[in-house]
Design an enzyme around this catalytic site. Structure first.
Site, short mmCIF file in Angstrom:
data_model
loop_
_atom_site.label_atom_id
_atom_site.label_comp_id
_atom_site.label_asym_id
_atom_site.label_seq_id
_atom_site.Cartn_x
_atom_site.Cartn_y
_atom_site.Cartn_z
CB THR A 33 -0.92 0.06 1.24
OG1 THR A 33 -0.10 0.10 2.40
CG2 THR A 33 -1.84 -1.13 1.30
CG ASP A 34 5.19 1.13 0.56
OD1 ASP A 34 4.73 0.47 -0.40
OD2 ASP A 34 6.36 1.00 0.98
CB SER A 65 29.45 -5.44 7.07
OG SER A 65 28.56 -6.38 7.63
CB ALA A 120 14.38 -12.55 6.64
CG ASP A 174 11.12 -1.26 4.58
OD1 ASP A 174 9.93 -1.49 4.85
OD2 ASP A 174 11.77 -1.85 3.70
P1 ADP Z 1 15.70 -6.90 3.83
O1 ADP Z 1 15.77 -5.42 3.94
O2 ADP Z 1 14.31 -7.40 3.91
O3 ADP Z 1 16.57 -7.62 4.80
P2 ADP Z 1 16.92 -6.28 1.34
O4 ADP Z 1 17.22 -7.08 0.12
O5 ADP Z 1 16.19 -5.02 1.19
O6 ADP Z 1 16.21 -7.27 2.37
O7 ADP Z 1 18.29 -5.93 2.07
C1 ADP Z 1 19.22 -6.93 2.38
C2 ADP Z 1 20.59 -6.45 1.96
O8 ADP Z 1 21.01 -5.37 2.83
C3 ADP Z 1 21.66 -7.49 2.11
O9 ADP Z 1 21.70 -8.33 0.98
C4 ADP Z 1 22.88 -6.60 2.20
O10 ADP Z 1 23.24 -6.11 0.93
C5 ADP Z 1 22.41 -5.42 3.00
N1 ADP Z 1 22.70 -5.54 4.45
C6 ADP Z 1 21.81 -5.43 5.45
N2 ADP Z 1 22.42 -5.57 6.65
C7 ADP Z 1 23.73 -5.77 6.40
C8 ADP Z 1 24.88 -5.98 7.22
N3 ADP Z 1 24.81 -6.04 8.55
N4 ADP Z 1 26.08 -6.16 6.60
C9 ADP Z 1 26.17 -6.13 5.25
N5 ADP Z 1 25.11 -5.94 4.44
C10 ADP Z 1 23.91 -5.75 4.99
MG MG Z 2 15.02 -4.02 2.56
#
Ligand code: ADP
Ligand code: MG
Length: 384
Positions: A33-34, A65, A120, A174
């Protein structure tokens, strides 16, 4: 694993100035919906991404990271669409976006440590961006964390980083959740005007829990499908002569649908309109303490996402069906769909039974083992 400040010192050769963190989120209801100017109702998760950082007096960003070996060094003014590539775009993009918005930000040494499951559907990307935004705001004296409109500025910069630098065409839910959600509350987010309102969400008073199940499924089709759903909504809005589908909420639905030329557009529109209505239904039911009603609305949302919007998948349907068959009051997919997570509203006494049944159902279907965990509504981006 070493403490984050120790890891920072090892990687970058000095101590960080501080540590900031921001939460992942799960959306209770109001899915897809956003981008239609609609309503959503996220809570912040207890799972957070932490970011240790120090300011620099040049324009270099040094980014590491603990979840990913690839690190990067990039100058703020060299940041652009697709550069840097990969996960560091989410970090560099935030600094770039704040500079573009006119704030006097300089370079940064950053190490992140994320506890939000990645990919996830629980928004590890916004948790990452918002932890960095919080650090930048404090380190360069922007003061934006201290008041709601300042947090809106940070959320907008994070969304810009995700859209323009990381190349993910997401709406703003988000980042708004990570910046504005508070403990024991859900955030009623109006994506038409960006306003938000706190709604009490404390299930412990009702002997119930919110169980999140990460299905560990992620389907390759998801990206194109997201774009296709957005395009369908834009097309329907154009035919109906409105800016967004939000504008037809409250009008007789049958008459609206009759003005659309094909069944697919009618079903997409029906999902969006009824889903926006369900958000305020749930807000009302939560205020009344009617959890059974909330559960029923969750199920209606799932059916709409599965049948009308067609963004569910085998794994998400299996969680929902299994949870409902084992005592959940309600259950639905959450997030964009095609994998990711589902949420179930479960009486506290039934939590083990429900999560074990979900695990067994996945094993029977020879699917990757899912991970289920109970969550409470946590707080927003802050200095640790
Ligand atoms: P969601 O936001 O639902 O987890 P997304 O595909 O939007 O899924 O974002 C996930 C991506 O964000 C990862 O594949 C990575 O690129 C990045 N990411 C998130 N947290 C980390 C972290 N702690 N270290 C490295 N990359 C991260
Ligand atoms: Mg995301």
């Amino acid at each position: 694993m070493p403490r984050l400040p120790d890891a920072f010192a090892t990687l970058l050769g000095h101590s960080p100035e501080g540590v900031w963190s921001a939460p992942g989120r799960v959306n209770l209801i109001g899915e897809h919906t956003d981008y239609n100017g609609g309503l959503a109702l996220p809570i912040a998760l207890p799972h957070r991404t932490r970011c240790a950082a120090s300011p620099r007096d040049d324009d270099l960003l040094r980014i590491h990271s603990l979840q990913d070996d690839s690190s990067v060094e990039v100058l703020i003014d060299d940041v652009a669409d697709g550069h840097p590539a990969g996960w560091t775009a989410y970090v560099a993009g935030v600094v770039w976006a704040l500079r573009r918005a006119g704030y006097a930000v300089r370079g940064l040494d950053v190490v992140v440590d994320g506890r939000v499951p990645l990919g996830a559907g629980l928004s590890s990307s916004a948790a990452l961006e918002c932890s960095v935004a919080a650090a930048v705001s404090d380190l360069f004296g922007l003061g934006l964390l201290g008041f709601p409109e300042g947090r809106d500025v940070l959320a907008a910069a994070c969304q810009r980083a995700e859209n323009d630098i990381a190349g993910a065409p997401t709406g703003g839910m988000d980042q708004a959740a990570a910046m504005h959600c508070t403990e024991r509350h859900a955030l009623r987010l109006d994506c038409r005007d960006g306003t938000h309102e706190q709604v009490p969400f404390d299930l412990s008073a009702h002997d119930a829990v919110l169980l999140v199940t990460d299905t560990r499924a992620s389907h390759a089709l998801a990206d194109g499908q997201y774009g296709a759903r957005r395009a369908a909504c834009e097309q329907a809005a154009e035919i109906l002569g409105v800016e967004t589908l939000r504008e037809v909420v409250g009008q007789p639905l049958d008459e609206t649908l009759a003005r659309l030329p094909d069944d697919v557009l009618r079903r997409r529109t029906r999902h969006v309109v009824t889903e926006i209505e369900r958000v305020d239904e749930v807000v009302g039911l939560l205020r009344e303490g009617d959890l059974a009603g909330v559960g029923r609305t969750f199920v209606a949302s799932h059916e709409s996402l599965r049948d009308d919007y067609e963004v569910s998948c085998t794994e998400l349907d299996l969680v929902v069906d299994t949870a409902l068959a084992h005592g959940a009051l309600g259950s639905r997919m959450t997030g964009g769909g095609f994998g990711g997570s589902a949420i179930s509203l479960v009486p506290t006494a039934e939590v083990d039974r429900v999560s074990e049944a979900i695990e067994a159902a996945f094993a029977d279907a020879r699917l990757t083992a899912p991970s289920s965990f109970a969550v409470t509504a946590a707080g927003p981006a802050a200095r640790d």
